[in-house]
Design a protein around this motif. Structure first.
Motif, PDB file in Angstrom:
ATOM      1  N   THR A  92       0.840  -1.201   0.000  1.00  0.00           N
ATOM      2  CA  THR A  92       0.000   0.000   0.000  1.00  0.00           C
ATOM      3  C   THR A  92       0.871   1.246   0.000  1.00  0.00           C
ATOM      4  O   THR A  92       1.968   1.269   0.565  1.00  0.00           O
ATOM      5  N   GLY A  93       0.373   2.277  -0.643  1.00  0.00           N
ATOM      6  CA  GLY A  93       1.143   3.497  -0.781  1.00  0.00           C
ATOM      7  C   GLY A  93       1.242   4.289   0.503  1.00  0.00           C
ATOM      8  O   GLY A  93       0.380   4.226   1.374  1.00  0.00           O
ATOM      9  N   GLY A  94       2.313   5.043   0.621  1.00  0.00           N
ATOM     10  CA  GLY A  94       2.510   5.957   1.740  1.00  0.00           C
ATOM     11  C   GLY A  94       2.537   7.382   1.222  1.00  0.00           C
ATOM     12  O   GLY A  94       1.641   7.802   0.496  1.00  0.00           O
ATOM     13  N   ASP A  95       3.590   8.105   1.577  1.00  0.00           N
ATOM     14  CA  ASP A  95       3.687   9.513   1.184  1.00  0.00           C
ATOM     15  C   ASP A  95       4.064   9.632  -0.288  1.00  0.00           C
ATOM     16  O   ASP A  95       5.008   9.005  -0.766  1.00  0.00           O
ATOM     17  N   GLN A  96       3.324  10.476  -1.009  1.00  0.00           N
ATOM     18  CA  GLN A  96       3.663  10.750  -2.401  1.00  0.00           C
ATOM     19  C   GLN A  96       4.775  11.792  -2.449  1.00  0.00           C
ATOM     20  O   GLN A  96       4.684  12.844  -1.824  1.00  0.00           O
ATOM     21  N   VAL A  97       5.828  11.492  -3.192  1.00  0.00           N
ATOM     22  CA  VAL A  97       6.939  12.441  -3.314  1.00  0.00           C
ATOM     23  C   VAL A  97       6.985  13.062  -4.696  1.00  0.00           C
ATOM     24  O   VAL A  97       7.758  13.998  -4.933  1.00  0.00           O
ATOM     25  N   HIS A  98       6.176  12.533  -5.625  1.00  0.00           N
ATOM     26  CA  HIS A  98       6.177  13.073  -6.986  1.00  0.00           C
ATOM     27  C   HIS A  98       4.806  12.835  -7.595  1.00  0.00           C
ATOM     28  O   HIS A  98       4.326  11.698  -7.642  1.00  0.00           O
ATOM     29  N   ALA A  99       4.159  13.908  -8.023  1.00  0.00           N
ATOM     30  CA  ALA A  99       2.829  13.789  -8.628  1.00  0.00           C
ATOM     31  C   ALA A  99       2.957  13.377 -10.088  1.00  0.00           C
ATOM     32  O   ALA A  99       3.998  13.596 -10.715  1.00  0.00           O
ATOM     33  N   PRO A 100       1.929  12.757 -10.650  1.00  0.00           N
ATOM     34  CA  PRO A 100       1.958  12.454 -12.087  1.00  0.00           C
ATOM     35  C   PRO A 100       2.292  13.710 -12.879  1.00  0.00           C
ATOM     36  O   PRO A 100       1.837  14.816 -12.554  1.00  0.00           O
ATOM     37  N   ALA A 101       3.102  13.545 -13.922  1.00  0.00           N
ATOM     38  CA  ALA A 101       3.583  14.700 -14.676  1.00  0.00           C
ATOM     39  C   ALA A 101       3.395  14.485 -16.170  1.00  0.00           C
ATOM     40  O   ALA A 101       4.364  14.302 -16.909  1.00  0.00           O
ATOM     41  N   PRO A 102       2.155  14.473 -16.623  1.00  0.00           N
ATOM     42  CA  PRO A 102       1.922  14.310 -18.065  1.00  0.00           C
ATOM     43  C   PRO A 102       2.467  15.502 -18.831  1.00  0.00           C
ATOM     44  O   PRO A 102       2.432  16.642 -18.367  1.00  0.00           O
ATOM     45  N   GLY A 103       3.029  15.218 -19.983  1.00  0.00           N
ATOM     46  CA  GLY A 103       3.579  16.284 -20.812  1.00  0.00           C
ATOM     47  C   GLY A 103       3.712  15.801 -22.237  1.00  0.00           C
ATOM     48  O   GLY A 103       3.857  14.601 -22.488  1.00  0.00           O
ATOM     49  N   THR A 104       3.697  16.727 -23.169  1.00  0.00           N
ATOM     50  CA  THR A 104       3.769  16.336 -24.573  1.00  0.00           C
ATOM     51  C   THR A 104       5.190  16.300 -25.106  1.00  0.00           C
ATOM     52  O   THR A 104       5.443  15.685 -26.135  1.00  0.00           O
ATOM     53  N   GLU A 105       6.133  16.960 -24.425  1.00  0.00           N
ATOM     54  CA  GLU A 105       7.510  16.966 -24.920  1.00  0.00           C
ATOM     55  C   GLU A 105       8.107  15.564 -24.802  1.00  0.00           C
ATOM     56  O   GLU A 105       8.082  14.953 -23.731  1.00  0.00           O
ATOM     57  N   ASN A 143       3.046   3.531 -18.738  1.00  0.00           N
ATOM     58  CA  ASN A 143       3.250   4.976 -18.655  1.00  0.00           C
ATOM     59  C   ASN A 143       4.009   5.376 -17.386  1.00  0.00           C
ATOM     60  O   ASN A 143       3.679   6.356 -16.705  1.00  0.00           O
ATOM     61  N   LEU A 144       5.042   4.599 -17.066  1.00  0.00           N
ATOM     62  CA  LEU A 144       5.787   4.863 -15.833  1.00  0.00           C
ATOM     63  C   LEU A 144       6.544   6.184 -15.892  1.00  0.00           C
ATOM     64  O   LEU A 144       6.724   6.850 -14.872  1.00  0.00           O
ATOM     65  N   GLY A 145       7.014   6.568 -17.071  1.00  0.00           N
ATOM     66  CA  GLY A 145       7.808   7.783 -17.180  1.00  0.00           C
ATOM     67  C   GLY A 145       7.068   9.037 -16.772  1.00  0.00           C
ATOM     68  O   GLY A 145       7.689  10.013 -16.361  1.00  0.00           O
ATOM     69  N   GLN A 146       5.733   9.025 -16.873  1.00  0.00           N
ATOM     70  CA  GLN A 146       4.950  10.205 -16.513  1.00  0.00           C
ATOM     71  C   GLN A 146       4.111   9.989 -15.252  1.00  0.00           C
ATOM     72  O   GLN A 146       3.287  10.827 -14.901  1.00  0.00           O
ATOM     73  N   GLY A 147       4.345   8.868 -14.577  1.00  0.00           N
ATOM     74  CA  GLY A 147       3.543   8.566 -13.399  1.00  0.00           C
ATOM     75  C   GLY A 147       4.016   9.298 -12.152  1.00  0.00           C
ATOM     76  O   GLY A 147       5.098   9.877 -12.109  1.00  0.00           O
ATOM     77  N   GLY A 148       3.164   9.261 -11.122  1.00  0.00           N
ATOM     78  CA  GLY A 148       3.552   9.781  -9.818  1.00  0.00           C
ATOM     79  C   GLY A 148       4.277   8.697  -9.033  1.00  0.00           C
ATOM     80  O   GLY A 148       4.175   7.510  -9.337  1.00  0.00           O
ATOM     81  N   LEU A 149       5.036   9.081  -8.008  1.00  0.00           N
ATOM     82  CA  LEU A 149       5.772   8.110  -7.196  1.00  0.00           C
ATOM     83  C   LEU A 149       5.379   8.232  -5.736  1.00  0.00           C
ATOM     84  O   LEU A 149       5.399   9.336  -5.166  1.00  0.00           O
ATOM     85  N   THR A 150       5.032   7.104  -5.150  1.00  0.00           N
ATOM     86  CA  THR A 150       4.698   7.004  -3.732  1.00  0.00           C
ATOM     87  C   THR A 150       5.515   5.871  -3.128  1.00  0.00           C
ATOM     88  O   THR A 150       5.586   4.777  -3.700  1.00  0.00           O
ATOM     89  N   TRP A 151       6.141   6.109  -1.995  1.00  0.00           N
ATOM     90  CA  TRP A 151       6.867   5.038  -1.317  1.00  0.00           C
ATOM     91  C   TRP A 151       5.864   4.083  -0.670  1.00  0.00           C
ATOM     92  O   TRP A 151       4.857   4.517  -0.100  1.00  0.00           O
ATOM     93  N   VAL A 152       6.124   2.788  -0.774  1.00  0.00           N
ATOM     94  CA  VAL A 152       5.268   1.791  -0.135  1.00  0.00           C
ATOM     95  C   VAL A 152       5.447   1.902   1.376  1.00  0.00           C
ATOM     96  O   VAL A 152       6.563   1.811   1.890  1.00  0.00           O
ATOM     97  N   ALA A 153       4.341   2.119   2.080  1.00  0.00           N
ATOM     98  CA  ALA A 153       4.405   2.461   3.506  1.00  0.00           C
ATOM     99  C   ALA A 153       5.138   1.422   4.332  1.00  0.00           C
ATOM    100  O   ALA A 153       5.961   1.756   5.195  1.00  0.00           O
ATOM    101  N   GLY A 154       4.883   0.144   4.089  1.00  0.00           N
ATOM    102  CA  GLY A 154       5.485  -0.898   4.925  1.00  0.00           C
ATOM    103  C   GLY A 154       6.979  -1.038   4.773  1.00  0.00           C
ATOM    104  O   GLY A 154       7.640  -1.662   5.609  1.00  0.00           O
ATOM    105  N   TYR A 155       7.542  -0.458   3.709  1.00  0.00           N
ATOM    106  CA  TYR A 155       8.984  -0.559   3.473  1.00  0.00           C
ATOM    107  C   TYR A 155       9.669   0.807   3.540  1.00  0.00           C
ATOM    108  O   TYR A 155      10.821   0.948   3.132  1.00  0.00           O
ATOM    109  N   ALA A 156       8.982   1.806   4.050  1.00  0.00           N
ATOM    110  CA  ALA A 156       9.498   3.172   4.010  1.00  0.00           C
ATOM    111  C   ALA A 156      10.841   3.317   4.715  1.00  0.00           C
ATOM    112  O   ALA A 156      11.667   4.151   4.319  1.00  0.00           O
ATOM    113  N   ASP A 157      11.067   2.526   5.749  1.00  0.00           N
ATOM    114  CA  ASP A 157      12.329   2.607   6.496  1.00  0.00           C
ATOM    115  C   ASP A 157      13.085   1.287   6.476  1.00  0.00           C
ATOM    116  O   ASP A 157      13.957   1.052   7.319  1.00  0.00           O
TER     117      ASP A 157
END
Length: 586
Positions: A12-25, A515-529
């Motif tokens: 399960t996801g924890g804190d999001q450190v990067h939001a999805p970033a769709p772009g045309t470039e 579409n991983l290159g433009q996805g958001g990133l969240t650390w999995v809560a159970g493995y955060a540390d």
């Protein structure tokens, strides 16, 4: 493996450190493949790679599934630093072919859907460049000498260098000219060369230098290139007065991952000193940004900038400057879960602040391949500048296993990624090259104290049963290939389940599909540390990397999309062995 009880941690996801970033470039999430021309493929049998050889092998890149190709220098050059000493920025060196050969290569690449990035070397030219030859024939204070960094020496007769700077390749960074009749009272002047003495630094305070390089950009843009990788992008502008400096700049330094947010994974002190990362370089890139904006197609500038902290690197990719900057903090990070998490978090947050993609990389033509440096048991982050026959030797099996895991982790991260030719075959460095075949100027300027970069520049193996492993039509190769390359030849891996090539190909296919290159990133809560596990969620995919000695259980119902190596079994079901990365949908 013995079946043991392993606790399965919910993904399960924890804190999001990067939001999805769709772009045309296209460059925001592109996977770009570096071709080192002299070592990619030889089209005429002389033992040196060339442009026709590249053209003939572009199908390999299309089959692999990359988005673009970056070519290291192919310009006219005396080749004292493998082409990074340029005499003519608008001509092809005869070693590599002709402008017609370049046009054919570019056209074939575009036909295959591959964009083309070329190298630009603006910090210095060759000493054989027409400008420098004119400077040698001109007196001190002349217009010709203003294009380079000439200074009078210190001391009563000018016999001491203008300052104490050292060359990155070893030895003083200044060379004194031969005497002339029109020398001033200080005698012959000195010229600055941060690299080899055959590579005099250009003076970027000179408007003619700036205008010349803007014209060079337009020359290659008019020929259809899609962007430029800028060599030593943090150089060019030097501090006013060229003050003395007591430090030492290494060509590449390893990571001393600190606990502070600004220090995690920083690539050492390579930006320190008055010769690097001066604020004036950004005026240059703002002007270049405007040049590229004159052309259609989202052309890009890529910074080779060894700078830290990362907030300094982000300055190069602000909205009106360059589009990408290599993430060397990631490249130099040791094989440690907490350090990797720290570098990834800092990278994404810092680049997000300026609206730029993070540009991941693990190997290139200047560093030991990650399949070798990760195979050094006592140095999991490994040396960067070469491994020689008298050095501790990597564990090839360990190195390849970790390299595959590191690559699958990297390709699961949002942003852009660079691959270095041959890593898709699992190639290691040639770590036992004899001294008498070495060609890197760093080896010679340091009298062998610096092993140099030849080991990562070995000609590629294409066909196991051909002379020169299919590099060309003869046995000739400009550097000798190690015996280990035969089993790793491309024709031994195409279509072979579990081969490194098929791992890369499958990963690139899945990366695009998810579409991983433009996805958001969240650390999995159970493995955060977790001490030994890196676990993150990007889009709908969980990337799970086990860097520790014990296997890690996968949760029930986890759909395995791709794994860097065979999975194990536990009492709970499938498990992730040591030094292995998996992508799952869960």
């Amino acid at each position: 493996m013995t079946r043991t009880e392993l606790p399965a941690v919910p993904l399960t996801g924890g804190d999001q450190v990067h939001a999805p970033a769709p772009g045309t470039e296209w460059w925001r999430d592109a996977v770009i493949y570096q071709v080192y021309p002299r070592s990619f493929a030889d089209g005429n049998g002389d033992g040196m790679g060339d442009l026709p050889g590249i053209t003939a092998r572009l199908d390999h890149l299309a089959k692999l599934g990359v988005d673009a190709v970056w070519l290291s220098p192919f310009y006219r050059s005396p080749q004292k630093d493998a082409g990074y000493d340029v005499t003519d920025y608008r001509q092809i060196d005869p070693l590599f072919g002709t402008l017609d050969d370049f046009d054919a290569m570019r056209a074939r690449a575009h036909e295959l859907g591959l964009r083309v990035i070329v190298d630009l070397v603006p910090n210095h030219s060759s000493d054989q460049h027409a400008w420098f030859q004119e400077a040698l024939e001109s007196p001190a204070g002349s217009r010709a000498r203003e294009r380079y960094v000439f200074r009078d020496g210190k001391g009563a007769d000018g016999t001491e260098p203008p300052n104490n700077w050292q060359s990155i390749f070893g030895g003083p960074a200044w060379t004194r000219l031969a005497p002339r009749e029109d020398d001033g009272p200080a005698g012959p002047q000195w010229y600055l060369h941060l690299f080899d003495s055959s590579q005099p630094d250009l003076n970027w305070e000179d408007l003619e230098v700036r205008a010349e390089f803007e014209d060079v950009l337009r020359f290659w843009l008019d020929r259809g290139v899609d962007g430029f990788r800028v060599d030593v992008a943090h150089g060019m502008v030097k501090a006013d007065g060229l003050p003395d400096w007591g430090g030492k700049v290494a060509m590449v330094e390893g990571s001393d991952a600190a606990d502070s947010a600004e220090g995690i994974g920083a690539p050492g002190g390579s930006n320190e000193g008055p010769m690097f990362d001066q604020d004036g370089v950004h005026d240059i890139y703002r002007a270049w940004h405007k040049v590229l904006a004159e052309y259609d197609g989202d052309r890009c500038l890529v910074a080779e900038a060894w700078v830290s902290p990362m907030s300094r690197l982000a300055r190069y990719v602000r909205e009106d400057e360059m589009q990408q900057a290599f993430n060397f903090a990631f490249l130099t990070t040791k094989w440690d879960a907490a350090t990797i998490r720290g570098v990834v978090t800092e990278s994404l947050e810092t680049m997000d602040a300026v609206g730029a993609p993070t540009t991941w990389v693990l190997s290139n033509h200047d560093v030991v391949r990650h399949a070798s440096r990760l195979g050094l048991v006592e140095m999991a982050d490994g040396p960067m500048n070469g491994i020689g026959p008298r050095d501790p030797q990597p564990d090839a099996e360990l190195g390849l296993r970790r390299a595959r895991a590191a690559t699958l982790l990297m390709l699961g991260l949002p942003g852009s990624a660079y691959l270095y030719q041959g890593e898709e075959l699992g190639l290691p460095d040639h770590t036992t090259l004899p001294d008498d075949v070495r060609q890197d100027p760093a080896f010679f300027r340091t009298a062998g104290a610096e092993t140099g970069r030849d080991g990562c520049r070995i000609p590629l193996p294409w066909e196991a049963d051909r002379p020169g492993l299919g590099f060309g039509s003869t046995e000739a190769t400009w550097l000798p290939q190690p015996d280990s390359y035969r089993a790793l030849a491309a024709d031994q891996q195409y279509g072979v389940d579990g081969s490194t090539f098929e791992l890369y190909r499958s990963a690139l296919t899945a990366r695009r599909a998810e579409n991983l290159g433009q996805g958001g990133l969240t650390w999995v809560a159970g493995y955060a540390d977790a001490k030994d596990v890196v676990a993150l969620r990007v889009a709908d995919v969980v990337v799970l990397a086990n860097l520790g000695p014990a296997p890690v259980a996968l949760p029930d119902g986890a759909e395995v999309l791709i794994a860097s190596g065979p999975l194990a079994e536990s009492a709970e079901g499938p498990a992730l062995p040591t030094d292995t990365t998996v992508w799952v949908r869960a």
